[in-house]
Structure formats: structure tokens, C-alpha cells
Design a protein around this motif. Structure first.
Motif, mmCIF file in Angstrom:
data_model
loop_
_atom_site.group_PDB
_atom_site.id
_atom_site.type_symbol
_atom_site.label_atom_id
_atom_site.label_comp_id
_atom_site.label_asym_id
_atom_site.label_seq_id
_atom_site.Cartn_x
_atom_site.Cartn_y
_atom_site.Cartn_z
ATOM 1 N N MET A 172 67.505 -83.911 11.975
ATOM 2 C CA MET A 172 68.185 -83.050 12.943
ATOM 3 C C MET A 172 69.405 -82.404 12.271
ATOM 4 N N PRO A 173 69.446 -81.081 12.156
ATOM 5 C CA PRO A 173 70.563 -80.436 11.458
ATOM 6 C C PRO A 173 71.902 -80.722 12.139
ATOM 7 N N LEU A 174 72.917 -80.932 11.334
ATOM 8 C CA LEU A 174 74.249 -81.212 11.855
ATOM 9 C C LEU A 174 74.777 -80.049 12.690
ATOM 10 N N PHE A 175 74.407 -78.829 12.288
ATOM 11 C CA PHE A 175 74.976 -77.651 12.930
ATOM 12 C C PHE A 175 73.972 -76.959 13.855
ATOM 13 N N GLN A 176 73.068 -77.729 14.427
ATOM 14 C CA GLN A 176 72.006 -77.133 15.241
ATOM 15 C C GLN A 176 72.525 -76.503 16.535
ATOM 16 N N LYS A 177 73.738 -76.844 16.959
ATOM 17 C CA LYS A 177 74.288 -76.269 18.178
ATOM 18 C C LYS A 177 75.074 -74.986 17.926
ATOM 19 N N ALA A 178 75.031 -74.501 16.694
ATOM 20 C CA ALA A 178 75.769 -73.281 16.362
ATOM 21 C C ALA A 178 75.271 -72.103 17.188
ATOM 22 N N VAL A 179 76.219 -71.326 17.706
ATOM 23 C CA VAL A 179 75.885 -70.116 18.465
ATOM 24 C C VAL A 179 76.831 -69.000 18.035
ATOM 25 N N PHE A 180 76.349 -67.768 18.145
ATOM 26 C CA PHE A 180 77.198 -66.626 17.815
ATOM 27 C C PHE A 180 78.383 -66.572 18.771
ATOM 28 N N HIS A 181 79.575 -66.301 18.210
ATOM 29 C CA HIS A 181 80.791 -66.257 19.031
ATOM 30 C C HIS A 181 81.355 -64.839 19.145
ATOM 31 N N THR A 182 81.669 -64.222 18.009
ATOM 32 C CA THR A 182 82.262 -62.888 18.059
ATOM 33 C C THR A 182 82.202 -62.232 16.680
ATOM 34 N N THR A 183 82.365 -60.929 16.664
ATOM 35 C CA THR A 183 82.486 -60.154 15.435
ATOM 36 C C THR A 183 83.902 -59.607 15.348
ATOM 37 N N VAL A 184 84.521 -59.777 14.185
ATOM 38 C CA VAL A 184 85.911 -59.376 14.010
ATOM 39 C C VAL A 184 85.987 -58.252 12.982
ATOM 40 N N ALA A 185 86.562 -57.128 13.394
ATOM 41 C CA ALA A 185 86.728 -55.990 12.489
ATOM 42 C C ALA A 185 88.159 -55.870 11.984
ATOM 43 N N HIS A 186 89.100 -56.500 12.699
ATOM 44 C CA HIS A 186 90.513 -56.434 12.325
ATOM 45 C C HIS A 186 91.109 -57.839 12.388
ATOM 46 N N LEU A 187 91.976 -58.138 11.450
ATOM 47 C CA LEU A 187 92.551 -59.476 11.371
ATOM 48 C C LEU A 187 93.281 -59.858 12.661
ATOM 49 N N ARG A 188 93.801 -58.884 13.374
ATOM 50 C CA ARG A 188 94.527 -59.195 14.612
ATOM 51 C C ARG A 188 93.605 -59.773 15.690
ATOM 52 N N ASP A 189 92.297 -59.593 15.511
ATOM 53 C CA ASP A 189 91.346 -60.061 16.515
ATOM 54 C C ASP A 189 90.733 -61.421 16.191
ATOM 55 N N LEU A 190 91.231 -62.108 15.179
ATOM 56 C CA LEU A 190 90.702 -63.426 14.828
ATOM 57 C C LEU A 190 90.895 -64.403 15.980
ATOM 58 N N PRO A 191 89.937 -65.306 16.216
ATOM 59 C CA PRO A 191 90.049 -66.261 17.324
ATOM 60 C C PRO A 191 91.334 -67.081 17.230
ATOM 61 N N THR A 192 91.981 -67.244 18.355
ATOM 62 C CA THR A 192 93.246 -67.983 18.377
ATOM 63 C C THR A 192 93.061 -69.470 18.658
ATOM 64 N N ASP A 193 91.841 -69.856 19.060
ATOM 65 C CA ASP A 193 91.618 -71.267 19.391
ATOM 66 C C ASP A 193 91.077 -72.057 18.204
ATOM 67 N N ALA A 194 90.945 -71.416 17.042
ATOM 68 C CA ALA A 194 90.324 -72.075 15.895
ATOM 69 C C ALA A 194 91.192 -73.212 15.368
ATOM 70 N N ARG A 195 90.566 -74.372 15.172
ATOM 71 C CA ARG A 195 91.232 -75.506 14.544
ATOM 72 C C ARG A 195 90.785 -75.652 13.101
ATOM 73 N N SER A 196 89.506 -75.385 12.853
ATOM 74 C CA SER A 196 88.987 -75.458 11.482
ATOM 75 C C SER A 196 87.777 -74.542 11.380
ATOM 76 N N GLU A 197 87.681 -73.843 10.264
ATOM 77 C CA GLU A 197 86.566 -72.940 10.051
ATOM 78 C C GLU A 197 86.201 -72.895 8.581
ATOM 79 N N VAL A 198 84.902 -72.764 8.324
ATOM 80 C CA VAL A 198 84.372 -72.672 6.964
ATOM 81 C C VAL A 198 83.818 -71.269 6.780
ATOM 82 N N ALA A 199 84.241 -70.602 5.725
ATOM 83 C CA ALA A 199 83.780 -69.246 5.447
ATOM 84 C C ALA A 199 82.641 -69.282 4.445
#
Length: 227
Positions: free
Chosen positions: A1-28
């Protein structure tokens, strides 16, 4: 069972000002166009079209966010190195990628996808040089490993790890790592999960246990009739 199987699309960001504000940790996820970046994300999520796999390199021009859990994200960065992309789009990519990689607080690590047949292109090195001063960890997926023989896979992996070992005078404290990966053959998933789970502070799924074997049916014992 994949660890990230619950992944869902959240948003597309075109400008840095629009980055999600609720992020605690993210992998690019970064990589040269056609290196297999979107396919790697899909494979890790156990999905077919979570991240769009385009037949036109350079199509992804923004930061695409995928929710893994509350406040935890995968971020699909624009592919780099597509020569036919208009100059203004390339400038937009650099305007997004550079500041994002160097200034984004919740970013806990970068996964760099490199085609195993063409590792460390000039653009890959440019991306690495951009990112290393941040002090964050970097994990390299040598994608499309199925295109090479087992012997050649081992040879390339050994060479890549040898170069990584030189980045900080032979000791990188575990910040830099590399592995083989194939979206087609679904190989390297568990190894990648272990790295990313550590970065994101997510528990690994329990190892799948083999179902207990059904005991053979007890044969009926024939008894002689008395007498």
C-alpha cells in the motif's frame, strides 16, 4: 500500500504570494523536462494521472501542490531545459523556482529526478548548485532505470553516489542521497518512501504480512464397524 496513496491535487501557484499558508512541511520535485518527474510522483502516490504527464516537454509552468495530509504537500516544480519554450516562460520558471527553493520556509527537501542514461546534465548541476546552499536534504531518483541492464544501473548509481560524497568534503551527514527508480517496473518505491517519510515526519505503513496458510482439511477417519 503506497504511503502517499491519499495524495490529491490541491492548487496551482503562478506567483510566490499565492503559496499555501497552512503548509507545515513540503517536498519539492524537480527535474529536466522528460526525465520522468510527473511519472515518479504518480508512482509514489500509486495513481495514474495525479500529476499530469505531458507529451509536450515544458508544459508544466507553475508550482502544482498535492495534499498528502493536513499541512503536508508534494510540490511539482516546472520542468527545466526545454529549449523551445518561449523566453518569457523560461524567465517565469526561473522567477518561481529560484526564490521558492531558497526562501520557502516549509520546504523540507528536494527530490531531483535524473534520467539514469543522462545524469548530471549542466541544468541538473545548476539546480543542485542553486539548492545546496539552503542546507536542506536532496535525494536523487535515477529514473527510467529499466532502460539499462542491472550491471549498468549499478555502475551509474555508484558513480553518482561517489560524486555526492565529494560535495561536503566526503561527509554530507546524510543530507544527500541517490537511488535507482523505475515508474514502469515500480521499483525503488519503498526506498524513496523511507527517505520522504523521514523528511515529512509521516509514519511508514505497516509491512504487509502474508495471509496465514489455511490448514489442510482433516481427513475423515474411517472406522471399522464393530464385529
Amino acid at each position: 500500500m503506497p504511503l502517499f496513496q491519499k495524495a490529491v491535487f490541491h492548487t496551482t501557484v503562478a506567483h510566490l504570494r499565492d503559496l499555501p499558508t497552512d503548509a507545515r512541511s513540503e517536498v519539492a520535485f524537480a527535474g529536466r523536462s522528460n526525465a520522468g518527474k510527473s511519472s515518479a510522483i504518480n508512482t509514489l502516490a500509486g495513481r495514474v494521472r495525479l500529476a499530469f504527464v505531458s507529451k509536450t516537454p515544458g508544459r508544466t509552468q507553475h508550482l502544482n501542490y498535492f495534499t498528502l495530509a493536513e499541512g503536508k504537500y508534494f510540490v511539482d516544480l516546472p520542468g527545466y531545459g526545454f529549449a523551445k519554450a518561449p523566453e518569457e516562460i523560461r524567465a517565469q520558471w526561473e522567477g518561481l523556482i529560484g526564490p521558492y527553493l531558497t526562501r520557502r520556509g516549509p520546504l523540507v527537501g528536494l527530490v531531483l529526478i535524473m534520467d539514469i542514461r543522462r545524469p548530471f546534465t549542466d541544468l541538473d548541476r545548476r539546480m543542485i548548485d542553486w539548492f545546496r546552499p539552503t542546507g536542506r536534504p536532496l535525494h536523487i531518483l535515477l529514473s527510467k532505470a529499466d532502460k539499462l541492464s542491472r550491471q549498468d544501473q549499478t555502475k551509474v548509481l555508484r558513480a553518482v553516489r561517489a560524486e555526492i560524497a565529494t560535495w561536503t568534503e566526503g561527509s554530507n551527514g546524510g543530507r544527500y542521497s541517490a537511488q535507482l527508480f523505475s515508474s514502469l517496473k515500480k521499483t525503488g518505491i519503498e526506498e524513496a518512501e523511507q527517505v520522504l517519510a523521514g523528511w515529512l515526519d509521516m509514519p511508514l505503513p505497516e509491512p504487509r504480512q502474508a495471509a496465514p496458510k489455511t490448514p489442510p482439511a482433516t481427513a475423515a477417519v474411517k472406522q471399522k464397524a464393530p464385529g
